[in-house]
Design an enzyme around this catalytic site. Structure first.
Site, PDB file in Angstrom:
ATOM      1  N   ALA A 105      46.392  40.278  37.724  1.00  8.98           N
ATOM      2  CA  ALA A 105      47.518  41.096  38.189  1.00  8.98           C
ATOM      3  C   ALA A 105      48.840  40.501  37.727  1.00  8.98           C
ATOM      4  O   ALA A 105      49.742  41.223  37.313  1.00  8.98           O
ATOM      5  CB  ALA A 105      47.494  41.212  39.711  1.00  8.98           C
ATOM      6  N   TYR A 106      48.923  39.179  37.750  1.00  3.65           N
ATOM      7  CA  TYR A 106      50.139  38.496  37.292  1.00  3.65           C
ATOM      8  C   TYR A 106      50.414  38.857  35.837  1.00  3.65           C
ATOM      9  O   TYR A 106      51.516  39.264  35.482  1.00  3.65           O
ATOM     10  CB  TYR A 106      49.971  36.984  37.456  1.00  3.65           C
ATOM     11  CG  TYR A 106      50.995  36.142  36.728  1.00  3.65           C
ATOM     12  CD1 TYR A 106      50.740  35.667  35.439  1.00  3.65           C
ATOM     13  CD2 TYR A 106      52.208  35.833  37.310  1.00  3.65           C
ATOM     14  CE1 TYR A 106      51.675  34.918  34.762  1.00  3.65           C
ATOM     15  CE2 TYR A 106      53.152  35.066  36.630  1.00  3.65           C
ATOM     16  CZ  TYR A 106      52.873  34.613  35.352  1.00  3.65           C
ATOM     17  OH  TYR A 106      53.811  33.864  34.671  1.00  3.65           O
TER      18      TYR A 106
END
Ligand code: NDP
Ligand SMILES: Nc1nc2c(c(=O)[nH]1)N=C([C@H](O)[C@@H](O)CO)CN2
Length: 235
Positions: free
Chosen positions: A146-147
């Site tokens: 997600a980062y």
């Protein structure tokens, strides 16, 4: 009087190094901070406008824009540095993790760029927006999914906003790989990480600062991503 530079997440590490550098260059600085680290008091003593902003709070962006507009009528640059390096292993609520990553790394810069553009356009020289992304925006990261996706979104914003705001505002990304370790990074992690790039070093904050200066001093670079990654893409 020079127009100030706004740095988000300026109370520690790379953001703090940026703030200290520009203070030394007699450039007015505004920072945001979430946690009131010891450095904030020292920055305030040096004339830095330090705004306590937690971007996870719903009123954060409006509060920041209101406070910046009350402080100045123009901005020389906005540097989107604030970031949360969270991962799926430590955050099993992947729904919340994804939203949090997208908020701090993409939604906040997007909304602030729209809201602060008039102040940047009021600058008496060409202004800059700089997105601090990450090498993994290009490559992805199985441990920070997600980062990495949120940093890729941030990188893409550089191209859209560059086209929207030219020629008064240049918009670029800086995509670092390892710059500085965290204090709790153990020897094994450090050794493994250093081997990931061709240069094999922990370069330090000045590497990012020099790249920021290159962009600020350019009259031509916009809509681009400058990689600061020690040749990691060639390992
Ligand atoms: N360090 C490195 O080697 C690398 C860094 N980068 C990028 O460079 C930039 C600077 O890195 P680094 O100095 O290590 O960053 P940090 O991990 O130290 O984070 C910078 C600041 O962001 C703030 N922040 C995080 N979430 C929020 C939030 N929701 N609201 C307000 N502030 C928030 C943190 O506040 P608080 O102090 O309260 O936690 C922190 O002070 C980041 O964008 C990072 O992704 C990219 C690759 C490598
Ligand atoms: N917000 C942060 N983002 C990143 C950090 C960090 O400390 N805070 N650190 C890294 C690593 O240095 C990575 O580039 C190498 O392991 C990445 N992003």
């Amino acid at each position: 009087m020079k127009a100030p530079i706004l740095i988000t997440g300026g109370a520690q590490r790379i953001g703090l190094a940026m703030a200290k550098y520009f203070i030394e260059q007699d450039v007015p600085v505004i920072i945001t901070y979430r946690t009131k680290h010891d450095a904030v008091q020292a920055l305030e003593a040096q004339g830095v406008k330090c705004l306590q902003i937690d971007f996870d709070q719903p009123d954060a962006r409006d509060s920041l824009v209101t406070q910046v507009k009350a402080h100045t009528t123009q901005l020389r640059a906005v540097i989107h540095n604030a970031s949360s390096w969270d991962c799926e292993k430590l955050n099993p609520d992947h729904d919340a993790l994804f939203d949090n990553m997208m908020r701090i790394h993409a939604k906040v810069p997007y909304l602030l760029n729209l809201a602060l553009a008039p102040l940047l356009e009021a600058s008496n020289e060409v202004a800059d927006i700089i997105h601090i992304t990450d090498y993994v925006a290009e490559k992805g990261s199985p441990k920070h999914i997600a980062y990495a996706a949120s940093k890729a979104a941030l990188d893409n914003l550089s191209r859209s906003f560059a086209a929207k705001y030219a020629p008064q505002i240049k918009v670029n990304s800086i995509a670092p790989s390892l710059i500085i370790f965290n204090d709790d990074d153990d020897a094994d992690y450090r050794a493994k990480t250093l081997k990931k790039s061709l240069m094999g070093i922990e370069p330090g904050c000045q590497e990012v600062i020099s790249t920021i200066e290159l962009l600020l001093n350019s009259s031509y670079i916009t809509g681009r991503t400058l990689a600061v990654d020690g040749g990691r893409h060639l390992k």
